[in-house]
Write a protein that holds these residues in place. Structure first.
Motif, short mmCIF file in Angstrom:
data_model
loop_
_atom_site.label_atom_id
_atom_site.label_comp_id
_atom_site.label_asym_id
_atom_site.label_seq_id
_atom_site.Cartn_x
_atom_site.Cartn_y
_atom_site.Cartn_z
N TRP A 23 33.92 7.26 -0.77
CA TRP A 23 34.88 7.50 -1.84
C TRP A 23 34.15 7.50 -3.18
O TRP A 23 33.22 6.73 -3.39
CB TRP A 23 35.94 6.40 -1.90
N ARG A 24 34.59 8.37 -4.06
CA ARG A 24 34.19 8.23 -5.45
C ARG A 24 34.76 6.92 -5.98
O ARG A 24 35.80 6.47 -5.52
CB ARG A 24 34.71 9.41 -6.28
N GLN A 25 34.07 6.33 -6.94
CA GLN A 25 34.53 5.04 -7.45
C GLN A 25 35.97 5.14 -7.93
O GLN A 25 36.27 5.83 -8.91
CB GLN A 25 33.64 4.57 -8.61
N PRO A 26 36.92 4.48 -7.23
CA PRO A 26 38.33 4.57 -7.64
C PRO A 26 38.54 3.87 -8.98
O PRO A 26 37.83 2.93 -9.34
CB PRO A 26 39.08 3.86 -6.51
N HIS A 27 39.56 4.30 -9.68
CA HIS A 27 39.87 3.73 -10.98
C HIS A 27 40.81 2.53 -10.82
O HIS A 27 41.78 2.59 -10.06
CB HIS A 27 40.52 4.77 -11.89
N GLY A 28 40.51 1.44 -11.52
CA GLY A 28 41.39 0.28 -11.53
C GLY A 28 41.66 -0.27 -10.15
O GLY A 28 40.74 -0.57 -9.39
N SER A 29 42.95 -0.42 -9.83
CA SER A 29 43.35 -1.02 -8.56
C SER A 29 43.38 -0.02 -7.40
O SER A 29 43.79 -0.38 -6.30
CB SER A 29 44.75 -1.65 -8.71
N ALA A 30 42.94 1.22 -7.67
CA ALA A 30 42.99 2.24 -6.62
C ALA A 30 42.10 1.87 -5.43
O ALA A 30 42.38 2.26 -4.29
CB ALA A 30 42.58 3.59 -7.18
N LEU A 31 41.02 1.12 -5.67
CA LEU A 31 40.15 0.72 -4.57
C LEU A 31 40.91 -0.17 -3.58
O LEU A 31 40.82 0.02 -2.37
CB LEU A 31 38.92 -0.02 -5.10
N SER A 32 41.67 -1.14 -4.08
CA SER A 32 42.45 -2.01 -3.19
C SER A 32 43.48 -1.21 -2.41
O SER A 32 43.69 -1.46 -1.22
CB SER A 32 43.15 -3.09 -4.02
N LEU A 33 44.11 -0.25 -3.05
CA LEU A 33 45.11 0.59 -2.38
C LEU A 33 44.44 1.42 -1.28
O LEU A 33 44.99 1.55 -0.18
CB LEU A 33 45.80 1.50 -3.39
N ALA A 34 43.25 1.96 -1.56
CA ALA A 34 42.54 2.76 -0.57
C ALA A 34 42.10 1.90 0.62
O ALA A 34 42.19 2.32 1.78
CB ALA A 34 41.33 3.43 -1.21
N VAL A 35 41.63 0.68 0.34
CA VAL A 35 41.21 -0.23 1.42
C VAL A 35 42.40 -0.60 2.29
O VAL A 35 42.31 -0.64 3.52
CB VAL A 35 40.56 -1.49 0.83
N LEU A 36 43.55 -0.87 1.66
CA LEU A 36 44.74 -1.22 2.43
C LEU A 36 45.18 -0.05 3.31
O LEU A 36 45.57 -0.25 4.47
CB LEU A 36 45.87 -1.62 1.48
N GLY A 37 45.10 1.17 2.79
CA GLY A 37 45.44 2.34 3.59
C GLY A 37 44.50 2.50 4.76
O GLY A 37 44.93 2.83 5.88
N ALA A 38 43.20 2.28 4.54
CA ALA A 38 42.23 2.37 5.63
C ALA A 38 42.48 1.29 6.68
O ALA A 38 42.34 1.52 7.88
CB ALA A 38 40.81 2.25 5.07
#
Length: 251
Positions: A23-38
């Protein structure tokens, strides 16, 4: 850092093979949302490794906001150095014990921890899983025998219960704050039988809701019996050139 990476073991792939998503470096809390989706599509637990305790708490808060408490486990760092003569905060120990107890039965979700925590040794699964005790309404209970069990499990006998790992006895009452619990419990006996179990506020000491059962987890990740202390002292003398009389840790 220009991207984030997550590696998930996929059972149908050859052993030792990992499927990686970049992933490109997500902005703000988007990383947590992406991890939860994965994690929701992964065949097992996804481990999210934070650089430090502050970032781990931030990840935990964000993940719980996007998901639910059942989706997220947090194994916090002790926040003490090896061989410090003081113990970690009771809240930290409580959360660690609760996470280690739940972990073997969790099939899907996110485990948040730090790189430093991953380097620490963990207790055997049987020690955490095999040392819990359930108390139910109607069960027979001997106060003296229960005090001995709580002492052996690492609980502290105190005048007033305030923190996880505390317990107090007053006549036919047993107050205990189980590890991993959000609030303490007051167990009232009639003769040698548990009559009621209630939650209570540790600040006001006022009883609240009734429950039918309370589960007591071990208060430590290691045994605190006399035999365990003796074994520790013997090993300490063997491995380190110390004078036991002048070593605060030994004493």
């Amino acid at each position: 850092m220009n991207h984030a990476t997550i590696a998930i073991d996929h059972p149908p792939l050859p052993r030792g093979t990992q499927r990686r998503a970049w992933w490109r470096q997500p902005h703000g809390s988007a990383l947590s949302l992406a991890v939860l989706g994965a994690a929701r599509s992964a065949p097992g637990i996804v481990v999210l490794v934070a650089r430090d305790t502050h970032q781990a708490h931030q990840f935990e808060t964000e993940l719980r906001a996007f998901g639910s408490a059942d989706d997220v486990l947090h194994l916090p760092d002790f926040e003490t150095l090896p061989y410090d003569i003081f113990s970690p905060h009771p809240d930290i120990v409580s959360q660690r014990v609760a996470t280690l107890y739940r972990l073997p039965t969790v099939r899907r979700g996110v485990l948040v921890t730090t790189a430093a925590t991953l380097m620490q040794r963990l207790p055997p699964r049987g020690f955490i899983q095999g040392s819990n005790l359930a108390l139910t309404v109607g069960q027979k209970l001997a106060i003296d025998a229960e005090r001995q069990r709580l002492d052996a499990a690492g609980y502290r006998h105190v005048p007033q219960v305030l923190e996880p790992g505390d317990y107090a006895t007053r006549g036919a009452l047993l107050d205990v704050f189980p590890m991993g619990a959000a609030e303490p419990y007051r167990i009232e006996l009639f003769d040698d039988q548990i009559e009621t179990i209630r939650t209570f506020d540790p600040e006001t000491q006022r009883s609240a809701a009734r429950v039918d059962e309370v589960r007591l987890l071990n208060a430590r990740e290691f045994p605190v019996t006399a035999d365990a202390a003796r074994a520790f002292r013997n090993t300490l003398r063997e491995r380190f050139p110390i004078d036991p009389r002048r070593c605060p840790l030994y004493q």
